[in-house]
Design an enzyme around this catalytic site. Structure first.
Site, mmCIF file in Angstrom:
data_model
loop_
_atom_site.group_PDB
_atom_site.id
_atom_site.type_symbol
_atom_site.label_atom_id
_atom_site.label_comp_id
_atom_site.label_asym_id
_atom_site.label_seq_id
_atom_site.Cartn_x
_atom_site.Cartn_y
_atom_site.Cartn_z
ATOM 1 C CG ASP D 16 -2.037 -1.022 1.118
ATOM 2 O OD1 ASP D 16 -1.974 -1.876 0.209
ATOM 3 O OD2 ASP D 16 -2.937 -0.989 1.966
ATOM 4 N NE ARG D 96 -1.372 4.680 14.103
ATOM 5 C CZ ARG D 96 -0.806 3.730 13.391
ATOM 6 N NH1 ARG D 96 0.512 3.704 13.196
ATOM 7 N NH2 ARG D 96 -1.550 2.769 12.882
ATOM 8 C CG ASP D 125 -4.453 4.548 13.123
ATOM 9 O OD1 ASP D 125 -4.366 4.885 14.313
ATOM 10 O OD2 ASP D 125 -4.473 3.377 12.753
ATOM 11 C CB SER D 180 -7.286 -4.070 8.607
ATOM 12 O OG SER D 180 -6.542 -2.918 8.861
#
Lengths: 406, 406, 406, 406
Positions: D16, D96, D125, D180
């Site tokens: 990706d 994050r 996210d 995922s």
């Protein structure tokens, strides 16, 4: 944009929303239903009918919502002594859920698939209108012209009027104020103009609802407010409906220079803005409500109310009246108001609303215990020693083990 | 009672604590050390020396703690915009931890094993003194004569004086007030007498620090307050120490009828009591501090401060200044004050302290974004749509599934 | 002590409360009414009758309160996901308000002027009993023998029995446990003995209600719990009354080693204590309730519940069930439970209660929106940009003005 | 789109983000800088270099951030016993802010004007990355390809690879998981696939970091964790760095089937989602941290921490690590951890992390007071009477005045 067939517009009858009527008809090629409400803004609403008709509107809703507004929105909010950021009494915020609700109800009634409003893309009101609308009719389409069009200056608006034969006298009756204003029974607000400099003091002639403290009478006015279950039901012994109470207190407060406010607040959309407000009746109500609560609420429920209030204020300010969290908080608040009944005597004088006395059949004030005089054994002072000793125990243990306490 | 050898007494020099000196000497057969502090109560403290000497006291502590009081207690508390039960500025509460600390320090210095105070068994002050004492010296013995003796009327006290050759002129200098009073730089309080009826309005001649709003000047007074990191450091540009700031503002506030308060409050020991307070300088400080914060605090930290404030006020009111929870809250509050700097212009007029302007180099107010005029793209109004849509999503889903929202 | 004429005693039938019967009769020269309740402690209550009769008690109340206990106390508490200090499920705390209520009701019925209990002066239970009693009957006299008498060792108690012909076989039926225990349908607790050293691991043979995880079956047990408005109403599809639900889940949980807890907790009286608890059914209920809420509660009400829960737990732990603040919190909590209905599938295995699935007709989970697959436009990803931009605005403005963000 | 010259991309080396490199180069005609960090996700990061080079990237940042991640993010968060919605340990959320910070630092270093990431427009996210980026560099441009492009299916992505010569073996090494996933030292997460049905139990072969409780050893493992000021600094007496601690505990926890979680959570963007998580080490740490706090924290600071925790968790979950409110909360939390030192003994067994003992030199547990045995006068049980009486006073007054308490 072709999928909108009919849109209900919150229509004031002023220039901006008149332009919006035309713009919606043109841009969306749809039918416009106008909705104009009297929520105590101090202007006639009936003239909006002719204006709407002139713009080709066929379904016109004009309503007097003053009683509902105060009874179902203002009063519940005041039960919580609600203040946003320590100062603001939420006068604009609290009117939006009612408008949103009526917009949606009219949409349902008229088979409209969209609603529209005249709030800008920078402010809180767009959020409040739209959150309410989505909460009440999740599939509704919302059209916010100020976020879509390019008529973002007075000149462009006027040009649009010219091009579309919108009679400019719609708004020319009174000189255009340099301020952006909003009014309802609870307050009138001012933004923009020189207020955009937080160091600049508001000019005296900006204020519309109250005389200045300096210009107020040299003699104080006394008034007695009767509460039942947290709500004012009578003034000086005369029973009144909620909106009559607020109208009366607005008059009394305004006459005595009460309720002016000048603040910098944090908008939900992330910026600070400077606003001035006049909330004459609300300022008196808030003070009086706290006073009757001081006599009738238990300490712990009072403190818990105070801890929850900022959250409740934020919920309303941000536009979440129609939400589960508002209902949850309201349930807690209303539970505490069952005994909040009695009379508060207020002294109004040159800008101040002062509590001069409070009494209640449901009072928890116990003179026989509170007295500095002999209490005939109602309270055993020796109990205090054990109370203090055990409350201190955790601190004593910690200090005894060398834990720093200062 | 034989195990107490030396006791440090919080001694005002007045009749009551003079009786306590003698009573302690007699009852506990112990040495008494007196501690008298100037915390701005407005009376000379030096005369307490001769009185203590006359009572046979050998170790006499008389101290000017005004600067420390305001700098280390009042100022930190005001950083939180602290108000108890929506009204009370905690003038009495905040002085107690300092007294408790000095009592213990003097006990440690003089080898005393006990402390004593003149607070009654019904009030909050006994709790505040004693929690502080236990937290700072866990093994200390606390003697609270009002909870122990039977001198619970003025007559008995006077008889005790007669029997023990305590010169009654100690207190005869001024006519005995019908009120129980307490004063320090932050405020003066009144309780008892006719105030025990919450419906009765306080008499004008009770108030000592302020003129009535009616008697205040007809012209407003403007003053500029300079903040650094949450604290006022200058008035009208003149740098001042904390206690000088408060003295000056007390004068200005009192002259303009500012800071009177009349409330019913909930004591920690479980009863309601009626109290009147004058907090002239503090009332101005509170308003001004909120104003400078409105410009310099981030929204979310401001809201979190507001949510924590009632708890912080309760902690101080209840006497837990010297506690881990107070330090924990203080750490959070102080963290927010790093940028709370700037100038606030206040208008003082007949009972009101009004914010007339605020400015700051650390201002988060952004005119270019907040403006109603063209903002040259600083803010993209189209962002608001997504903002609203996603904030509404949970409400839309719920409504879409038939969940009631009104 | 002569003013007590009749006292209602919370009577277990054990040695300690049997001694109390006699001690009350002697010390207060008063009539004793005994009250013994089955709240699921796992022991017969009927034998208490003969024992009380043998002690000369004329009014004997023996009641099965299991249903009321779970329905009106345990279930409401579980609606809030209540845990004290992150661990404790309040098994002892929640039984006290019911006992206090019945003590007072029986006092009113029998014309008693006092109540009494067998809780010590160091623990929480005295507080819970007495706060409840005072709240429900403010003038009641409370007698707490353990705070008054000097029978503070087993030897003295036995000697007292000898002197007063109290049959010691009252308690000799089973070997005296080294632990202080308390049990009801929600839990059994252990304190004292080797547990007074927080470093010492509890011995396996202390635990009475559950097998050890090691001894539990090697195969998991699955069970489906049906919720209606926040309460479990059926197990594996079989409708049950609240106390039947808890009995069944205690059995299932205990068989699978679920619900053991070993903690150090903070008592309301100011000390830390070490306690071990078995709460097999409650541990399953808590997990399952959170799971059904995860599907059916709105986010903001869920978060608000989580913020209020520690306060609610503290209120119950400290003994304030019968208080305005508990009712206020309960009103908020119950308001949220209207849609908390559905089924949770739990896997029970060697000490763990694991959520294996949840479903609800009132689910707010929207697969069409949440999906990682194509959502056919149910959610417009572009909305996220505006959402983020405006949520970031205050941070961007601050950073743009040089405000540190890290 | 022409104004972006250089963009720093959070690059995993997977398919990706490899597509994103190419898409950015093409769409924005700009230079791409890749940033790949080892935060303990369990995959080699060095291979990302060759892949980036193959895509024409000139500035490649590959860093081992494991120590910084645990020390500066995970550890501070665990000091608050942070859990989102009662269950989730925030494994993804907490990584994050570190990525956002490095993206911005690298942008500053390389003169980039934009950052980019591979998070979708539906999740949390994107919000966390972008709020962090805006807070640290307010003028930065953020490119979120998933919100912009139309490559919203695997087929389209593969087609894009074909067209642009992106070697598909980038991702073909292991069979594409149906889930995922996201991993770092604190946890691995699973979403999507059959998990989109909340009633469906996760399949055993989904879990990657832990054995099932059923497959875990039949013998428990004991481990001793040494805390200093709230952080674990040693395991079984062996000093370790923060990330070594977490690696070790992940191993021990995973081996014993600990840390699996299966929940439905509320995303910040307004939808519910179902997620499964493995947090073996974190689950042990949380339990152990609470245990050492139970011994060393004062009651009131512990309770205040519990009340603030849900807000703190929300702040982190929603992406506001780099915000004033997080710093404010952190200041309060860290203030409490000064004495949170000592040793906790944990028993790990088939899915459970059980506290088996705790000891500390800073313990506030006082055996001499807590004991059920004779305490030699350390605690005066008579103090309890006054404590209860005054705590009951407000309830007694209310009941005495006829106020309902039940």
């Amino acid at each position: 944009m072709s999928d909108v067939k009919k849109v209900v517009l919150a229509y004031s009858g002023g220039l901006d929303t008149s332009v919006i009527v035309k713009w919606l008809q043109e841009t969306y090629d749809c039918e416009v239903v106008t909705f104009t409400a009297d929520i105590g803004q101090g202007e006639e609403v009936e003239p909006a009918r002719a204006k709407a008709e002139a713009l080709g509107v066929k379904e016109i809703y004009i309503e007097d919502l003053r009683e509902e507004f105060v009874r179902d929105y203002v009063y519940p909010m005041f039960r919580a002594n609600t203040i946003y950021e320590g100062e603001y009494l939420l006068g604009t915020s609290i009117a939006r859920p009612l408008i949103a609700r009526r917009l949606i109800e009219i949409a349902n009634q008229t088979g409209a698939d969209a609603i529209s409003h005249g709030a800008t893309g920078k402010g809180n009101d767009q959020v409040r209108f739209e959150l309410g609308a989505y909460a009440l009719k999740p599939g509704v389409k919302v059209i916010a012209p100020w976020r879509e069009w390019d008529l973002n200056s007075r000149e462009k608006l006027m040009a649009y009027c010219d091009q579309h034969d919108i009679p400019v006298d719609f708004s020319s009756k009174k000189k255009k104020s340099p301020y952006s204003m909003d009014a309802n029974l609870l307050h009138i607000s001012y933004e923009g103009g020189i207020l955009e400099d937080p160091w600049a003091e508001a000019e005296e002639d900006m204020w519309r609802w109250s005389v200045s403290p300096e210009a107020a009478p040299d003699q104080p006015t006394y008034v007695e407010l009767t509460f039942e279950q947290g709500d004012i039901v009578a003034i000086d012994g005369v029973p009144m409906k909620p909106h009559e109470v607020l109208e009366k207190l607005n008059k009394m407060g305004g006459d005595n220079g009460i309720g002016r406010l000048d603040i910098v607040e944090n908008r939900y959309v992330g910026m600070k803005s400077r606003g001035c407000y006049e909330t004459p009746g609300g300022s008196i109500m808030l003070r009086a409500h706290r006073a009757i609560e001081s006599l009738t609420l238990d300490r712990e429920e009072a403190h818990l109310k105070d801890e929850l209030m900022p959250k409740y204020a934020e919920v309303i300010y941000n536009g979440y009246w129609w939400s589960p969290e508002r209902r949850m908080l309201q349930a807690a608040i209303d539970e505490t108001q069952k005994n909040v009944s009695g009379v508060v005597r207020m002294k109004l004088y040159k800008g101040s609303a002062i509590v001069a006395g409070r009494k209640s059949d449901a009072s928890l004030f116990d003179e026989s215990i509170a007295t500095f005089e002999d209490d005939a054994g109602a309270y055993d002072q020796k109990d205090a020693e054990g109370f203090i000793k055990l409350n201190a125990l955790r601190l004593r243990i910690a200090a005894g083990k060398g834990r720093r306490q200062d």
